[in-house]
Design a protein around this motif. Structure first.
Motif, PDB file in Angstrom:
ATOM      1  N   ASN A 128      46.497  44.408  35.118  1.00 33.30           N
ATOM      2  CA  ASN A 128      47.771  44.775  35.736  1.00 33.30           C
ATOM      3  C   ASN A 128      47.759  44.420  37.219  1.00 33.30           C
ATOM      4  O   ASN A 128      46.752  43.938  37.756  1.00 33.30           O
ATOM      5  N   ASP A 136      49.667  45.811  41.274  1.00 34.12           N
ATOM      6  CA  ASP A 136      50.327  46.935  41.941  1.00 34.12           C
ATOM      7  C   ASP A 136      51.781  46.643  42.302  1.00 34.12           C
ATOM      8  O   ASP A 136      52.418  47.407  43.018  1.00 34.12           O
ATOM      9  N   ARG A 152      43.199  46.466  37.718  1.00 29.96           N
ATOM     10  CA  ARG A 152      44.426  46.234  38.474  1.00 29.96           C
ATOM     11  C   ARG A 152      44.123  45.362  39.692  1.00 29.96           C
ATOM     12  O   ARG A 152      43.108  45.575  40.374  1.00 29.96           O
TER      13      ARG A 152
END
Length: 639
Positions: free
Chosen positions: A206, A208, A272
């Motif tokens: 992923n 931010d 992330r």
């Protein structure tokens, strides 16, 4: 003895013939080259043979002045063949090319032909999968030696690519054996490369919200096998680090590198990519004459306004901000010493500029004022200042006087600019008494305002007006009997007059009014033409009846008109109060009609009758006993 001499002569002749039979121009005769008759043959820098990649063959000649000509189609080269300029490309898989070349020194004969045969045969690279997946493309592919070939590993559902292996061949190089898209380069021999797959686990990548990743979302990977991951920041952000969010253990080769490898060692995991605002170095410098804040280079965030201040030293003024280097630099107000600067494109340098102050002294000769008003002012060196002179009543602007370092753009203009260059300066506004006498006459039949003689200022437009006072007169124009004057509109009764070269006399001119006279008739004749007539002046008019009609009278159908004799077809008309329309009235003539009979009947009417021109009159005839009506006949006249 004679026989011996004959044999000796024959031997000598044979030796001479054999010696002279050698052709000194034979290009393949080494002696011909050695003795300088023939150009040396060209040399190929790469010997003939088989190659697994495309090559470039250089050709040279021992004599630098010689030109080289070549062919690659098997034909013998001549001086009309390809001129050698750069290495000859020998290219194409499974091709055999025969390269031929000759040399030619301008002062010698053409060389012999040099020949080399080159065979190009690319290496074979066989791609396959170990199971639980496939490769694209698959099978055998021809690849030039030392050239890269990209193959993609595609895992079946529930499986993941683990690594590439070389199953066969020497010198088969794989750039990254753990990359799904393998860059494979055969450097020595043919080879076989295999994509390997194993049971996969979920790996979620992923971000931010301030960038993207590749791969993105959830993919399937093999535990303990490194996987390349990359992050690209959005504009204004930079990559910060990779963060392990949840799940099993993740080992990063370098967690602070946007492009790195991640290895899952204990089951599925989520990571992330984190980003942060980009920072730039802002350098604020000061030119001679002041200081700035911040004085040292400052680290600023992308898109964040940074306060900057410029403070001039004594005897100087702030003169603006300049961008020295960098792109994406925005200064809120580059003329304000206290403002903000924003960077969005990288490091930048801006500079505060200062200008030496000079003293500008404003004065006037007492017959007007200036702007700025009289006094001393601090102005920047070489900086234009607007100055304006306003004369007092009865005066006009004459010129500016300058002294010191002052320079006026136009000394004859009341509004101009002044510049101080290299020192202080004084500017004086000079005015002149330039009032003129204006005499306004009416010329009779009207009045003016003003009237008589008055004083006006040079170049100032003065209102004037003219009013007719005699009945029947109207204003015509303004004229200048004496002097020089200009009018706003010389045909307008109310306008302006301007004097620029001394006293003048102007006159309002009046003239009798003119009216439109329209002539009509009642349809049984004609009149003189419609026209324009002058107020109070008698104008001749005529009326002419058609055949069978008489003129009767004149009538006024619109407006007001005075007709000298309304019953005369030729008379005069006078207009005194505007336009008018006249009509000529015509009436039909009367005739005597006598009705008789031949004695064998009677008529109605009978005897002498009066009838109008063109008017129909009823008549009837009654025959006597034993007679019948025959016809009417005109005895006298026309009927």
């Amino acid at each position: 003895m004679r026989k011996f001499n004959s044999l000796l002569f024959a031997a000598i002749l044979l030796l001479f013939l054999l010696t002279c039979s050698r052709d000194p121009l034979n290009p393949y005769d080494p002696k011909a080259v050695e003795e300088g008759f023939v150009t040396p043959a060209p040399v190929f820098e790469i010997s003939e043979g088989q190659f697994h990649k495309d090559i470039q063959v250089e050709i040279s000649c021992s004599e630098e002045v010689a030109s080289i000509y070549y062919t690659i189609d098997g034909s013998d080269p001549t001086i009309n063949s390809n001129l050698y300029i750069s290495p000859v490309p020998i290219a194409g898989d499974e091709s055999i090319i025969l390269l031929k070349a000759v040399s030619k020194n301008p002062d010698k004969n053409l060389s012999g032909i040099s020949v080399s045969s080159y065979s190009i045969d690319y290496l074979e690279l066989e791609l396959s999968a170990s199971g639980n997946g496939s490769v694209s493309p698959s099978g055998i592919h021809k690849v030039a030696q030392d050239s890269s070939f990209i193959a993609t590993a595609i895992a079946d559902s529930g499986y993941a690519f683990s690594y590439w292996t070389v199953a066969e061949g020497e010198g088969i190089e794989i750039e990254d054996i753990y990359s799904l898209d393998g860059s494979i380069t055969p450097t020595q021999t043919n080879g076989k490369v295999q994509a390997n797959f194993e049971t996969g686990i979920d790996f979620t990548i992923n971000n931010d919200g301030h960038g993207t990743t590749d791969p993105a979302g959830t993919i399937t990977v093999v535990q303990d096998i490194p996987r390349t991951i990359s992050a690209v920041s959005d504009f204004g952000y930079v990559f910060s680090e990779w963060t392990h969010v949840s799940g099993g253990t993740v080992n990063f080769d370098n967690s602070t590198s946007a492009v790195t490898k991640a290895t899952l060692t204990a089951g599925a995991a989520v990571i992330r990519a984190d980003f942060e605002l980009a920072t730039y170095e802002l350098t604020v410098s000061a030119a001679t004459g002041g200081t700035v804040t911040p004085a040292a280079p400052a680290i600023v965030n992308h898109g964040a306004a940074e306060a900057i201040t410029a403070t001039p030293s004594g005897g100087y003024m702030f003169d603006g901000w300049s961008i020295i280097s960098g792109s994406g630099v925005t200064i809120a107000d580059d003329e304000d010493p206290t403002t903000n600067v924003t960077l969005i494109g990288g490091d930048a340098e801006i500079r505060a500029d200062f200008r030496i102050l000079r003293t500008l002294t404003m004065t006037n000769d007492g017959n007007g004022t200036t702007s700025p008003v009289s006094g001393n002012y601090q102005v920047g060196d070489e900086l234009s200042q607007v100055i304006t002179a306003t004369p007092s009543s009865g005066y006009g602007f004459s010129h500016w006087s300058v002294s010191g370092s002052a320079l006026a753009a136009d000394v004859n203009s009341a509004s101009t600019t002044v510049t101080l260059s290299g020192g202080n300066g004084t500017v004086t506004a000079n005015f002149t008494d330039n009032t003129y006498s204006l005499t306004v006459n009416s010329g009779g039949n009207g009045t003016t305002n003003p009237s008589g003689t008055s004083t006006i200022v040079h170049g100032v437009a003065t209102a004037i007006s003219a009013t007719p006072t005699t009945a029947g007169y109207e204003f015509v124009s303004w004229s200048v009997p004496n002097g020089s004057a200009s009018f706003g509109n010389s045909s307008a009764a109310s306008t302006t007059v301007t004097l620029t070269s001394g006293a003048a006399t102007i006159q309002a001119n009046f003239a009798l009014e003119t009216y439109a006279l329209t002539m009509t008739d009642n349809g049984f004749g004609s009149t003189s033409a419609s026209t324009t007539v002058t107020y109070g002046v008698a104008h001749s008019i005529t009326a002419t009846p058609d055949t069978g009609y008489d003129f009767d009278s004149w009538s006024v159908t619109s407006g007001t008109a005075s007709i000298a004799n309304t019953g005369s077809s030729s008379t005069t008309v006078t207009l005194t109060s505007g336009a008018a329309t006249l009509q000529a009235i015509f009436t039909p003539k009367d005739y005597t009609l006598q009705i008789d009979n031949d004695g064998n009947g009677s008529t109605t009417p009978t005897g002498v009758q009066t009838v109008s021109h063109a008017a129909a009159t009823a008549i009837s005839a009654v025959p006597a006993t034993y007679y019948v009506f025959s016809s009417w006949s005109a005895e006298v006249g026309t009927a």
